[in-house]
Design an enzyme around this catalytic site. Structure first.
Site: not given
Length: 974
Positions: A218, A239-241
């Site tokens: 990230h 972004s991923d969770a």
């Protein structure tokens, strides 16, 4: 007088002008609010709320009933770009239709997954297309073209590729580091994303949870250095969770959340998926980061611009919603989509072996077909499946094809009763049992709660009143218990055990248990028997099953029950699954054993597999069928490969397909019956044994000899393998240079007796030399259908760069001169034709180390090291694994007329040994004060000419760079 609409509402204006206008109208707070996944409405401008992230991996997921296509790995097995495009189009049409019913359905779809299937034990193997970057990228480009639509400026949906970058493990997935060398990065991992992005139908990417070269994805510099340079489009990075919070909480990469969100935004993350539907936490962090000078207004504006651009493309700001704005709410489960789902399921079937058993002729006389196995009458879905409107099992399909009276079935479960010191377990009857488990007010399956409206499992004194359970060993310590009415034992939030679940499922599966043997001191029971006493440990909570006065439970008063409070059980076997299978097999003319996995149990998101072996329970079933009837075929329905060497040796026919969605059973039946000639091809190598595999966390496919490109052993089934009911001849393979590409053609003829598909595969092989290059590399493919005797000339255009490799000596793409081979065939190991091509490229040269020095990450080979972050924003360094000893090899270093000294730039502390020929020295690195505090250390090093340089690292040292000082000019005596 009618007031004219603002420029951002005017479809006649240029998109950039419209975005500029809308951006200028937003306040600073409104701009920050748009950076969360759940962006609120801006009511004063008439802008609605917007959510990034709608799962659509193989159909619209989590948003109610929709068409369910085969799993992504099954779509990969089709090797059919056009099919993937048409499926993408159908999924996007259904997304628009579902949104017409419910505005919570998103149009920013998080699909497809383009992570390469490097290691078959990865839990999310089902989500990827292939182990090969060419095939993966081609299919991803096709699927995203379908998702996008064919309008020149507007998009039906906006697809986001997952998961950037080099992500193939669920074990410690948010803290593990993928060490990816420059060659693996450029030749393998980046290539999977690049072509799909360059094809112009990708709206963005999602970074992965893990770290690459010591740095969380990230805050990956490759978002700027690679991704955004591949296209002029504004790509939205979502972004991923929970990943933004991980930068502080689990990864400990930043000290504060303000630093973390600022670093992610500057690196290229535009939308923060964190803290669920509540944007206030993330927006507060961003606001404080802005106030502290960690961010600038232009940083925020750049991300907001990307967000607005996606919404503009979707037609949101057009007065009429754009060309896709008038979708019909009933465009779900259409006849065309049902036919497409069946076609996809048929094309995904791979015939692994066939000694003439298949296709089956319709049974005649008293002949019958036995369909046996745990998946014989199952149509499984996975975490990213939609809700099935219709379903078809193999049993359904074969009964429809051959007649119900001709097909018998034996599931092969172990039928057992559970006895304890005070009696037996009994599932009480309940009028509420027939109700389905549903999500209360939410579509997200993670929010599905276990049912508490049913009575807990109880007890009885007499064996005759005990419940007969179907016990299944799914392997790796995961067992399920099913009541006679089909409901699985499950645990709800109150800790009681109930027969309440239609299927195992959920983010944390509540339907699996481990049988812990009392006799062996608490170890999990073996794969064969149930003799002796057992404790039942509930996998989801870790609590042990206890019989109590108010019911059977695994927790009480909010605390899970430990082993000391567990009730020991005796598993009384009423019938073993293999006995039922053997009886059915003995009465049949042919046996079809259907084995595989439940996608919610072993091998799934959050859980990697530990073995390639078929679970012992299912292994016993096919062996029992084979012993009773040699005319036995094994059908593997699974999200990943198995090592089934014995089955391959003993059975006349084997097939594999991924979980095929709503039409899975019909498709398999049509293939088995010969209505369709199978032409699926394996999208990844099927290895023969666990010993063929490297460590799951070893991402160096070159050094550890992974995938078909580098594997030196003999696979059980190679990449690209698949048989059919016809035969094909390859001939007249030609290749000619055309500027910066090769034009290649081959003639394909159906020499068999039935119409069939063939997947022509074109590989390249570079000249052998000092650099470890692939055995072969897929460069092109084409799936074609030909009638008996028909032929077709297939033409391909190969960019010359596809034949090259990343030259770590010069840090660039290289295509050395020499004789390259073009290989055409039916799999990576079934090569039918080869033609050489002489290319005049730029020769490899020795490393100019005297002037340019050496970047530490530019090694040719390594042992015992890993790549880490040189700084928190960019660059790589190398360190020994576990602070031990590691070695690096830099081939052909040109020291010219001579070096006198060497200087290493390093951080930490330890020693650096350098050896070139007979010259050796040790540079001691004194403590520098931290892993990012680099210092230069110099030692004498007299060497000349071209030499290989070996570097040994000892201790917790990070090596960033090596420089050499030339020998001074000789002063002649006067």
């Amino acid at each position: 007088m009618t007031e004219s609409p603002p420029p951002f509402r005017d479809p006649e204006r240029e998109p950039d002008q419209r975005v500029d206008d809308l951006l200028s109208r937003l306040t600073a707070d409104e701009r920050l609010a748009l950076l969360h996944q759940f962006a609120p409405a801006v009511e004063r401008l008439g802008i609605g709320a917007f959510r990034t992230g709608q799962e659509a991996l193989h159909g619209v997921a989590w948003m109610g009933p929709a068409t369910v296509f085969p799993q992504a790995v099954g779509l990969g097995a089709t090797w059919n770009d056009d099919l993937l495009r048409r499926i993408g189009e159908a999924v996007s049409v259904e997304a628009r239709a579902l949104r017409a019913r419910d505005e919570r359905v998103g149009l920013n779809v998080w699909a497809p997954t383009v992570n390469l299937l490097r290691h078959p034990l990865w839990g999310r193997n089902e989500e990827g297309y292939a182990e090969d970057p060419h095939l993966t990228s081609a299919l991803a480009a096709a699927y995203t073209r379908g998702l996008r639509g064919d309008h020149p400026t507007h998009w039906r949906t906006a697809p986001v590729l997952k998961h950037w970058l080099a992500h193939n493990n669920e074990t410690d997935r948010d803290t593990s580091n993928a060490s990816v060398s420059p060659r693996v990065l450029h030749e393998y991992d980046l290539r999977a994303f690049r072509h799909a992005v360059e094809a112009g139908a990708v709206a963005g990417v999602m970074p992965a949870y893990n770290l690459v070269n010591g740095r969380p994805n990230h805050v990956s510099p490759y978002l700027r250095e690679q991704l955004r340079r591949w296209t002029d489009d504004e790509l939205l990075v979502c972004s991923d969770a929970g990943a933004p919070s991980n930068l502080v909480d689990s990864q400990d990469y930043f000290a504060t959340h303000e630093e973390a969100v600022a670093a992610a935004l500057v690196a290229g993350v535009d939308s923060f998926t964190d803290h669920g539907t509540d944007p206030t936490v993330v927006v507060g962090r961003l606001r404080r980061a802005l106030a502290a000078g960690l961010l600038t207004a232009p940083d925020v504006d750049a991300a907001v611009r990307r967000h607005l651009t996606v919404r503009l493309r979707l037609g949101e700001f057009d007065p009429d919603g754009g060309p896709y704005g008038s979708a019909a709410a009933n465009d779900v489960d259409t006849a065309a989509h049902r036919e497409l789902a069946r076609e996809a399921a048929e094309q995904a079937v791979v015939l692994l072996k066939n000694d003439g058993l298949l296709p089956l002729a319709p049974p005649s006389g008293n002949a019958r077909v036995a369909v046996v196995g745990l998946l014989a009458d199952e149509c499984k879905t996975d975490w990213y499946s939609g809700t099935l409107i219709r379903r078809s099992t193999v049993l359904d399909g074969l009964r429809e094809r051959f007649g119900a009276e001709r097909v018998v079935c034996a599931e092969g479960v172990d039928r057992v009763r559970l006895k304890y010191a005070g009696g037996w377990l009994r599932v009480p009857a309940s009028a509420a049992a027939a109700q389905a488990r549903v999500a209360a007010g939410a579509f997200d399956p993670a929010l599905l709660a276990g049912r508490t409206d049913l009575p807990p499992v109880g007890t009885c004194a007499a064996a005759a009143d005990a419940t007969e359970f179907a016990l299944v060993d799914w392997g790796e310590g995961a067992w399920t218990l099913r009541a006679p009415d089909g409901r699985y034992l499950s645990v709800a939030a109150d800790g009681f055990v109930r027969a309440s679940a239609d299927q195992p499922g959920g983010w944390v599966v509540q339907e699996t248990f481990a049988l812990v043997s009392v006799a062996n001191g608490g170890g999990d029971g073996d794969g064969d028997g149930h003799a002796g006493g057992h404790l039942l440990r509930h996998t989801g909570t870790g609590g042990y099953v206890c019989v109590a006065a108010d019911g059977v439970k695994v927790a009480a008063d909010g605390e899970v029950l430990p082993a000391e409070r567990a009730t020991p059980f005796t598993v009384e076997v009423l019938e073993r699954g293999e006995d039922a299978v053997a009886r059915a097999a003995a009465t049949a003319d042919t046996v079809i054993v259907v084995a595989g996995n439940d996608p919610h149990i072993n091998g799934r998101e959050t859980e990697d597999r530990t073995t390639l072996a078929l679970p012992p329970h299912q292994d016993r079933l096919w062996r029992a069928a084979r012993a009773a009837n040699p005319r036995t075929a094994l059908v593997l329905v699974s999200a990943y490969p198995y090592a089934v060497t014995d089955a391959d040796a003993e059975l006349p026919a084997l097939l594999w397909t991924a979980h095929g969605g709503q039409a899975a059973g019909t498709a398999l039946a049509r293939v088995i019956a010969g209505d369709v000639s199978p032409a699926g091809r394996l999208p990844q190598t099927w290895y023969a044994a666990d010993t063929d595999l490297p460590d799951l966390l070893d991402y160096d496919i070159i050094g550890s000899r992974q995938t078909y490109q580098y594997f030196d052993g003999t696979p059980l089934y190679p990449f690209g393998h698949g048989l059919g009911y016809s035969s094909f001849r390859y001939e007249d393979l030609t290749a000619e240079r055309d500027g910066d590409a090769l034009r290649v053609a081959v003639t394909l003829t159906n020499t068999g007796a039935v119409t069939a598909d063939e997947v022509a595969q074109l590989y390249t092989r570079a000249p052998r030399g000092p650099v470890a290059l692939p055995h072969r590399r897929l460069a092109a493919h084409r799936r074609v259908r030909l009638a008996p005797g028909a032929w077709r000339r297939l033409a391909f255009r190969l960019p010359l760069t596809d034949l090259g490799f990343w030259d770590v000596r010069q840090d660039r793409w290289a295509l050395p001169p020499g004789t390259y081979e073009l290989l055409a065939g039916a799999s990576s190991r079934d090569i039918r034709l080869m033609t050489p091509v002489e290319l005049t490229g730029e020769p490899l040269t020795a490393r100019p180390v005297l002037g340019a020095g050496l970047a530490a990450n530019g090694y040719d080979t390594q042992r015992g090291t890993e790549l880490v972050d040189r700084t928190k924003t960019s660059g790589d360094a190398v360190r020994p694994r576990d602070d031990g000893t590691g070695e690096l090899l830099y081939q052909e270093c040109d020291f010219g007329d001579g070096a006198a000294a060497v200087t290493v730039e390093a951080a930490g502390e330890g020693a650096v040994d350098l050896i070139a020929g007979t010259t050796a020295t040790t540079v001691t690195v004194t403590p520098t004060g931290g892993p990012y505090r680099y210092a230069s250390h110099t030692s004498g090093f007299a060497v000349s000419g071209v030499r290989d340089l070996r570097v040994r690292l000892r201790g917790p040292v990070r090596l960033a760079r090596i420089a050499f000082t030339a020998t001074g000019p000789r002063k002649d005596a006067t």
